[in-house]
Design a protein around this motif. Structure first.
Motif, PDB file in Angstrom:
ATOM      1  N   LYS A 232       0.825  -1.208   0.000  1.00 31.99           N
ATOM      2  CA  LYS A 232       0.000   0.000   0.000  1.00 31.99           C
ATOM      3  C   LYS A 232       0.861   1.260   0.000  1.00 31.99           C
ATOM      4  N   ILE A 233       1.918   1.248   0.769  1.00 31.84           N
ATOM      5  CA  ILE A 233       2.789   2.428   0.834  1.00 31.84           C
ATOM      6  C   ILE A 233       3.550   2.610  -0.472  1.00 31.84           C
ATOM      7  N   PHE A 234       4.040   1.527  -1.034  1.00 30.88           N
ATOM      8  CA  PHE A 234       4.770   1.625  -2.303  1.00 30.88           C
ATOM      9  C   PHE A 234       3.871   2.133  -3.432  1.00 30.88           C
ATOM     10  N   ILE A 235       2.618   1.703  -3.427  1.00 39.46           N
ATOM     11  CA  ILE A 235       1.680   2.135  -4.467  1.00 39.46           C
ATOM     12  C   ILE A 235       1.405   3.637  -4.350  1.00 39.46           C
ATOM     13  N   SER A 236       1.268   4.123  -3.104  1.00 39.65           N
ATOM     14  CA  SER A 236       0.995   5.544  -2.899  1.00 39.65           C
ATOM     15  C   SER A 236       2.208   6.411  -3.217  1.00 39.65           C
ATOM     16  N   VAL A 237       3.403   5.890  -2.951  1.00 37.89           N
ATOM     17  CA  VAL A 237       4.619   6.662  -3.224  1.00 37.89           C
ATOM     18  C   VAL A 237       4.899   6.742  -4.713  1.00 37.89           C
ATOM     19  N   LEU A 238       4.748   5.619  -5.408  1.00 38.58           N
ATOM     20  CA  LEU A 238       5.094   5.548  -6.827  1.00 38.58           C
ATOM     21  C   LEU A 238       3.932   5.876  -7.750  1.00 38.58           C
ATOM     22  N   GLY A 239       2.733   5.968  -7.215  1.00 41.75           N
ATOM     23  CA  GLY A 239       1.585   6.255  -8.061  1.00 41.75           C
ATOM     24  C   GLY A 239       1.229   5.115  -8.997  1.00 41.75           C
ATOM     25  N   MET A 240       1.400   3.888  -8.524  1.00 42.27           N
ATOM     26  CA  MET A 240       1.120   2.698  -9.355  1.00 42.27           C
ATOM     27  C   MET A 240      -0.274   2.170  -9.002  1.00 42.27           C
ATOM     28  N   ASP A 241      -1.279   2.805  -9.519  1.00 45.84           N
ATOM     29  CA  ASP A 241      -2.655   2.401  -9.227  1.00 45.84           C
ATOM     30  C   ASP A 241      -2.988   1.081  -9.922  1.00 45.84           C
ATOM     31  N   GLY A 242      -3.642   0.204  -9.178  1.00 54.12           N
ATOM     32  CA  GLY A 242      -4.067  -1.078  -9.728  1.00 54.12           C
ATOM     33  C   GLY A 242      -2.982  -2.133  -9.792  1.00 54.12           C
ATOM     34  N   GLN A 243      -1.813  -1.884  -9.235  1.00 57.21           N
ATOM     35  CA  GLN A 243      -0.724  -2.850  -9.269  1.00 57.21           C
ATOM     36  C   GLN A 243      -0.299  -3.318  -7.880  1.00 57.21           C
ATOM     37  N   GLN A 244      -1.194  -3.165  -6.902  1.00 54.60           N
ATOM     38  CA  GLN A 244      -0.836  -3.554  -5.542  1.00 54.60           C
ATOM     39  C   GLN A 244      -0.595  -5.053  -5.405  1.00 54.60           C
ATOM     40  N   PRO A 245      -1.369  -5.941  -6.036  1.00 49.17           N
ATOM     41  CA  PRO A 245      -1.050  -7.377  -5.905  1.00 49.17           C
ATOM     42  C   PRO A 245       0.336  -7.728  -6.453  1.00 49.17           C
ATOM     43  N   LEU A 246       0.752  -7.051  -7.527  1.00 48.94           N
ATOM     44  CA  LEU A 246       2.078  -7.337  -8.076  1.00 48.94           C
ATOM     45  C   LEU A 246       3.195  -6.914  -7.119  1.00 48.94           C
ATOM     46  N   VAL A 247       2.945  -5.870  -6.358  1.00 50.38           N
ATOM     47  CA  VAL A 247       3.953  -5.407  -5.388  1.00 50.38           C
ATOM     48  C   VAL A 247       3.862  -6.213  -4.097  1.00 50.38           C
ATOM     49  N   ALA A 248       2.672  -6.658  -3.735  1.00 48.45           N
ATOM     50  CA  ALA A 248       2.498  -7.396  -2.487  1.00 48.45           C
ATOM     51  C   ALA A 248       3.138  -8.778  -2.543  1.00 48.45           C
ATOM     52  N   TYR A 249       3.224  -9.371  -3.722  1.00 43.35           N
ATOM     53  CA  TYR A 249       3.788 -10.724  -3.821  1.00 43.35           C
ATOM     54  C   TYR A 249       5.270 -10.773  -3.435  1.00 43.35           C
ATOM     55  N   PRO A 250       6.157  -9.947  -3.983  1.00 48.62           N
ATOM     56  CA  PRO A 250       7.557  -9.997  -3.517  1.00 48.62           C
ATOM     57  C   PRO A 250       7.712  -9.579  -2.060  1.00 48.62           C
ATOM     58  N   CYS A 251       6.835  -8.683  -1.607  1.00 54.25           N
ATOM     59  CA  CYS A 251       6.882  -8.314  -0.185  1.00 54.25           C
ATOM     60  C   CYS A 251       6.527  -9.509   0.697  1.00 54.25           C
ATOM     61  N   ALA A 252       5.568 -10.312   0.250  1.00 55.50           N
ATOM     62  CA  ALA A 252       5.187 -11.499   1.018  1.00 55.50           C
ATOM     63  C   ALA A 252       6.324 -12.512   1.055  1.00 55.50           C
ATOM     64  N   LEU A 253       7.065 -12.631  -0.022  1.00 56.79           N
ATOM     65  CA  LEU A 253       8.209 -13.543  -0.019  1.00 56.79           C
ATOM     66  C   LEU A 253       9.275 -13.098   0.985  1.00 56.79           C
ATOM     67  N   LEU A 254       9.513 -11.799   1.050  1.00 55.37           N
ATOM     68  CA  LEU A 254      10.514 -11.282   1.991  1.00 55.37           C
ATOM     69  C   LEU A 254      10.081 -11.472   3.435  1.00 55.37           C
ATOM     70  N   TYR A 255       8.858 -11.071   3.745  1.00 54.11           N
ATOM     71  CA  TYR A 255       8.395 -11.190   5.128  1.00 54.11           C
ATOM     72  C   TYR A 255       8.111 -12.639   5.503  1.00 54.11           C
ATOM     73  N   GLY A 256       7.910 -13.510   4.511  1.00 53.27           N
ATOM     74  CA  GLY A 256       7.739 -14.925   4.819  1.00 53.27           C
ATOM     75  C   GLY A 256       9.004 -15.512   5.405  1.00 53.27           C
ATOM     76  N   VAL A 257      10.180 -15.048   4.978  1.00 57.52           N
ATOM     77  CA  VAL A 257      11.437 -15.538   5.560  1.00 57.52           C
ATOM     78  C   VAL A 257      11.530 -15.124   7.034  1.00 57.52           C
ATOM     79  N   PHE A 258      11.143 -13.895   7.347  1.00 55.61           N
ATOM     80  CA  PHE A 258      11.156 -13.460   8.745  1.00 55.61           C
ATOM     81  C   PHE A 258      10.153 -14.234   9.580  1.00 55.61           C
ATOM     82  N   ALA A 259       9.017 -14.574   8.981  1.00 55.94           N
ATOM     83  CA  ALA A 259       8.025 -15.381   9.720  1.00 55.94           C
ATOM     84  C   ALA A 259       8.553 -16.773  10.007  1.00 55.94           C
ATOM     85  N   LEU A 260       9.255 -17.355   9.060  1.00 57.16           N
ATOM     86  CA  LEU A 260       9.838 -18.687   9.296  1.00 57.16           C
ATOM     87  C   LEU A 260      10.896 -18.625  10.401  1.00 57.16           C
TER      88      LEU A 260
END
Length: 264
Positions: A232-260
């Motif tokens: 959500k923050i990256f979309i608001s900073v970069l003005g990438m409307d409608g591309q939040q799922p594409l940005v959320a996927y790599p973020c989930a991979l990164l935070y998934g390592v911390f969760a493990l």
């Protein structure tokens, strides 16, 4: 007899040496240096030497050509000009130390609230500023809570954070080439602030075991929370409307390592 003989010897010695000493003194007087020094000569010339200035008055001439010195010998005259009020070295006009270091508690609080409220709209102007004070604190808190749970993982947290920031920086610049891209400091700041929910997960691991159904559900919830807030923050900073799922996927991979790391 010995005393009389000694007294006679010394009396004869004085009679012999005294005339010689007196005569020597009279002869040496003729060899004294005859000076032409006059007591009345009190000017600049004394004994054939010139002092280059007037030494009889209350002031002395400056040998460097700066003019006469008008001060007294034991009361020197002030030769410097006091500094005016414009050049005063007052600490009242200097900014606070935290402002010079770039630490703004109001912005830190706003960014923290943005992460804690996933449904709240993010201010792109505030989130675009490079602020690493909050992310450093959250990373240290994450490592400290892992340590309390018996997991010494500071090295892994540091390595994964650097690699994750570098990967997200390259990916976001490729995705937002038309909007001008984003700086590495902004990416590190956003990912660091969105690590706050993961601190909550690691804190729960101190009191309860996360290797259970409850732990899996909690880790999944925290993972979605971190990914949604960061995207959500990256979309608001970069003005990438409608591309939040594409940005959320790599973020989930990164935070998934911390969760493990937090669970296992």
């Amino acid at each position: 007899m010995a005393a009389k003989s000694a007294g006679g010897f010394w009396s004869k010695f004085r009679n012999v040496t005294q005339p010689e000493t007196a005569a020597g003194f009279d002869d040496s007087g003729a060899d004294f240096y005859q000076s032409n020094y006059d007591v009345g000569d009190q000017g600049g010339q004394q004994g054939g030497y010139s002092y280059g200035g007037d030494v009889t008055g209350d002031h002395f001439n400056d040998p460097h050509g700066g003019g006469p010195y008008t001060g007294q010998i034991f009361q020197p005259q002030q030769t410097y000009t006091p500094c005016s009020s414009q050049c005063s070295s007052s600490f009242d006009d200097e900014p606070p130390l935290l402002d010079e270091l770039g630490v703004n508690f109001q912005q830190i609080w706003q960014k923290t609230l943005t992460v804690l409220h996933p449904m709240k709209a993010a201010d792109g102007c505030v989130m675009n500023e490079t602020d690493l004070a909050g992310p450093v604190v959250f990373c240290l808190a994450f490592g400290a809570t892992l340590l309390l749970a018996g997991k010494i993982q500071f090295g892994y947290v540091y390595m994964i954070s650097v690699l994750g920031c570098a990967g997200m920086y390259a990916l976001l610049n490729l995705m937002s080439a038309a909007t001008g891209g984003v700086s590495f400091g902004c990416v590190a700041s956003v990912l660091g602030y969105c690590l706050l929910p993961m601190v909550i997960l690691s804190s729960c691991g101190v009191f309860v075991s996360l290797r259970s159904v409850f732990g899996a559900m909690l880790a999944t919830t925290i993972l979605g929370w971190c990914s949604f807030s960061a995207s959500k923050i990256f979309i608001s900073v970069l003005g990438m409307d409608g591309q939040q799922p594409l940005v959320a996927y790599p973020c989930a991979l990164l935070y998934g390592v911390f969760a493990l790391i937090s669970v296992f």
